[in-house]
Motif scaffolding. Sequence first.
Motif, short mmCIF file in Angstrom:
data_model
loop_
_atom_site.label_atom_id
_atom_site.label_comp_id
_atom_site.label_asym_id
_atom_site.label_seq_id
_atom_site.Cartn_x
_atom_site.Cartn_y
_atom_site.Cartn_z
N THR A 47 0.83 -1.21 0.00
CA THR A 47 0.00 0.00 0.00
C THR A 47 0.86 1.25 0.00
O THR A 47 0.64 2.20 -0.77
CB THR A 47 -0.94 0.01 1.22
N ARG A 48 1.88 1.27 0.87
CA ARG A 48 2.71 2.47 0.98
C ARG A 48 3.63 2.65 -0.23
O ARG A 48 3.90 3.78 -0.63
CB ARG A 48 3.53 2.41 2.27
N GLN A 71 0.36 4.48 -2.28
CA GLN A 71 0.57 5.82 -1.74
C GLN A 71 1.87 6.46 -2.22
O GLN A 71 1.99 7.69 -2.20
CB GLN A 71 0.57 5.76 -0.21
N THR A 104 4.75 6.36 -0.73
CA THR A 104 5.53 6.92 0.37
C THR A 104 6.78 6.09 0.69
O THR A 104 7.61 6.50 1.50
CB THR A 104 4.67 7.02 1.65
#
Length: 215
Positions: A184-185, A189, A191
């Motif tokens: 996810t990151r 996202q 990040t």
Amino acid sequence: MTEQAEAVRERGNEGGRPRTLRDEQKARTRTALLTAARGLFVARGYATVTVDDITREVGCSRATFYLHFAGKMDVLARISAETMQQRAAGVYRDLDAVLESGSRAEFVAWVVRALDWFDRNREILPTWDEALAAEPEFQAVGRRSIVELTAAMPHYLARWPEGRQDEARFRVELLVTQLERYFTRSAVQGTIEFTGDAAAEILAGIWFPALQAPG
């Protein structure tokens, strides 16, 4: 007759009899409802989609919808169940064999495949997170999906002492959680910039020893 009562009557007629043209039509409608719901959830999220939106997309009535599903959450639960069953049957049964082989190189390759599963299902992941936050009852669906993963790893569990079986399952659950959050990151996202084979090597360095049975 209410929509729910009609649903009960319809489901009761299906037990133990040959499949008919009506059954085939119902199966096609169910598939169409699932496909439409998934597309709407991906496009708009969980909260804003209604049963009317789903039926409008398919071109059927609310009564027809309730022949197949109890509500919006039930639709997502069915989508989740089918997706997670594929995950358990494929990704984590594969992990069971990889751990039995004892090969770290095979484990690195497995991490790559596990992250690829997230990539292929990335569009629906935010919907699951939203439903978990909005629907307390959906937490049971999420929990079952995790339990099914360790259930697909009988050889891994068999190598752990009986008194540490819960710990063995917990280790797999932590692995699932870290892979999901990492994906996810990094991929959703943006990040985390460390990706690819190098990331798989580091994740394997953490998890390959962590999943080894005692002794």
